[in-house]
Design a protein around this motif. Structure first.
Motif, PDB file in Angstrom:
ATOM      1  N   UNK A   1       0.491  -1.156  -0.156  1.00  0.00           N
ATOM      2  CA  UNK A   1       0.322  -0.311   0.119  1.00  0.00           C
ATOM      3  C   UNK A   1       0.380   1.298  -0.312  1.00  0.00           C
ATOM      4  N   UNK A   2       1.724   1.332   0.659  1.00  0.00           N
ATOM      5  CA  UNK A   2       2.185   2.387   0.940  1.00  0.00           C
ATOM      6  C   UNK A   2       3.028   2.926  -0.452  1.00  0.00           C
ATOM      7  N   UNK A   3       3.751   1.852  -1.064  1.00  0.00           N
ATOM      8  CA  UNK A   3       3.947   2.088  -2.360  1.00  0.00           C
ATOM      9  C   UNK A   3       3.152   2.556  -3.461  1.00  0.00           C
ATOM     10  N   UNK A   4       2.863   1.860  -3.139  1.00  0.00           N
ATOM     11  CA  UNK A   4       0.683   1.959  -4.272  1.00  0.00           C
ATOM     12  C   UNK A   4       0.610   3.402  -4.388  1.00  0.00           C
ATOM     13  N   UNK A   5       0.909   4.183  -2.539  1.00  0.00           N
ATOM     14  CA  UNK A   5       0.196   5.290  -2.830  1.00  0.00           C
ATOM     15  C   UNK A   5       1.536   6.442  -2.810  1.00  0.00           C
ATOM     16  N   UNK A   6       2.551   5.768  -2.767  1.00  0.00           N
ATOM     17  CA  UNK A   6       3.684   6.475  -3.079  1.00  0.00           C
ATOM     18  C   UNK A   6       3.730   6.631  -4.154  1.00  0.00           C
TER      19      UNK A   6
ATOM     20  N   UNK B   1      -6.290  19.437  -7.084  1.00  0.00           N
ATOM     21  CA  UNK B   1      -5.804  18.299  -7.563  1.00  0.00           C
ATOM     22  C   UNK B   1      -5.694  17.811  -5.865  1.00  0.00           C
ATOM     23  N   UNK B   2      -5.041  18.775  -4.609  1.00  0.00           N
ATOM     24  CA  UNK B   2      -5.435  17.698  -3.491  1.00  0.00           C
ATOM     25  C   UNK B   2      -5.980  17.480  -3.131  1.00  0.00           C
ATOM     26  N   UNK B   3      -7.114  18.577  -3.441  1.00  0.00           N
ATOM     27  CA  UNK B   3      -8.524  17.497  -2.313  1.00  0.00           C
ATOM     28  C   UNK B   3      -8.476  16.110  -3.310  1.00  0.00           C
TER      29      UNK B   3
ATOM     30  N   UNK C   1      -6.655   9.771  -1.584  1.00  0.00           N
ATOM     31  CA  UNK C   1      -5.533   8.028  -1.767  1.00  0.00           C
ATOM     32  C   UNK C   1      -4.634   7.864  -0.686  1.00  0.00           C
ATOM     33  N   UNK C   2      -3.968   9.825  -0.113  1.00  0.00           N
ATOM     34  CA  UNK C   2      -2.752   9.992   0.668  1.00  0.00           C
ATOM     35  C   UNK C   2      -2.842   9.829   1.813  1.00  0.00           C
TER      36      UNK C   2
ATOM     37  N   UNK D   1      -0.447   7.460   4.874  1.00  0.00           N
ATOM     38  CA  UNK D   1       0.017   8.125   6.412  1.00  0.00           C
ATOM     39  C   UNK D   1      -1.198   6.994   6.988  1.00  0.00           C
ATOM     40  N   UNK D   2      -1.996   6.134   7.074  1.00  0.00           N
ATOM     41  CA  UNK D   2      -2.329   5.151   7.802  1.00  0.00           C
ATOM     42  C   UNK D   2      -1.270   4.128   7.780  1.00  0.00           C
ATOM     43  N   UNK D   3      -1.188   3.646   6.609  1.00  0.00           N
ATOM     44  CA  UNK D   3      -0.188   2.160   6.158  1.00  0.00           C
ATOM     45  C   UNK D   3       1.302   2.537   7.120  1.00  0.00           C
TER      46      UNK D   3
END
Ligand code: HEM
Ligand code: HEM
Length: 189
Positions: A22-27, A59-61, A66-67, A71-73
């Protein structure tokens, strides 16, 4: 049947595997497909009605939900990593040591890949937490650059890990994947 990997060891392995994915995918999404500059360019190509600041806010919203997962993971990963280290200290390392010259080269190589993983995870955690908490503000750009190296080191680890498991499955450790899933030593041995 003997249990090779205890339930806690397996739980930690799969928690780490899911959290890192998940960290890799979201990054990856933040850096490429949902990159805010790219999204702003797309919005700007469709409308001239908005000022650039508003486009950046849009764009940030879009990427914010997703972001939140990154942070959670990140919390999940920090927790699993700390428990894994305590478990390693309490129960022994459970993977071959790179520095034990009595072990065959293949096993020392395997041990060095796991060491590589834990060292890089530590660097990612340290830099990620520093970014979140605003530690070392004068070095923010370098910390961000080091953190983003995850885009390279994680796939390299995965390729080596999968190759190592395939080699083990086809040579002297048949059924090792099911041992990591069910904990039972295989009947094939
Ligand atoms: C997706 C991310 C994955 C990560 C980050 C990961 C990480 C690790 C790490 C760090 C170890 C070293 C021992 C430990 O700390 O538990 C390990 C061992 C192991 N992993 Fe994974 N793993 C992943 C996926 C998989 C998959 C898909 C499989 C199997 C189908 C697998 C099977 C194993 C096995 C069998 C071992 C033990 C190898 C041995 O002791 O010789 N892992 N993994
Ligand atoms: C142990 C694994 C990791 C942990 C604990 C972690 C944690 C964090 C944290 C806490 C932040 C700051 C979030 C914020 O300021 O809101 C962050 C930012 C970031 N992470 Fe990770 N992360 C990890 C792995 C990765 C990986 C593998 C990638 C893949 C490329 C990645 C990419 C990013 C990116 C692009 C940022 C934003 C940097 C910025 O522009 O400020 N992270 N990470």
């Amino acid at each position: 049947m003997k249990t090779k990997f205890t339930p806690l060891h397996r739980f930690l392995h799969w928690t780490i595997a899911v959290a890192m994915t998940v960290l890799y995918g979201t990054g990856f999404l933040r850096m490429y497909w949902l990159n805010k500059h790219k999204m702003v360019d797309i919005i700007a190509s469709k409308t001239q009605a908005l000022p650039k600041e508003e486009m950046t806010e849009i764009a940030k919203a879009i990427r914010a939900p997703m972001w939140e997962w990154h942070v959670s993971f990140a919390y999940v990963m920090v927790f699993a990593f700390l428990v894994r280290i305590i478990y390693m200290i309490a129960k022994g390392i459970k993977f071959p040591s790179l520095f034990n010259s009595k072990l065959p080269m293949k096993e020392r190589l395997q041990g060095s890949i796991y060491l590589f993983f834990y060292v890089f995870v530590f660097v990612s955690m340290f830099t990620g937490v520093s970014l979140k908490q605003g530690f070392f503000p004068e070095m923010k750009d370098s910390i961000e650059t080091v953190h983003k190296l995850g885009i390279y080191w994680f796939p390299i680890f995965i390729l080596l890990h999968i190759a190592g498991i395939l080699i083990a499955e086809y040579t002297n450790k048949k059924g090792i994947s099911s041992e990591m899933i069910s904990g039972k030593e295989s009947d094939l041995k």
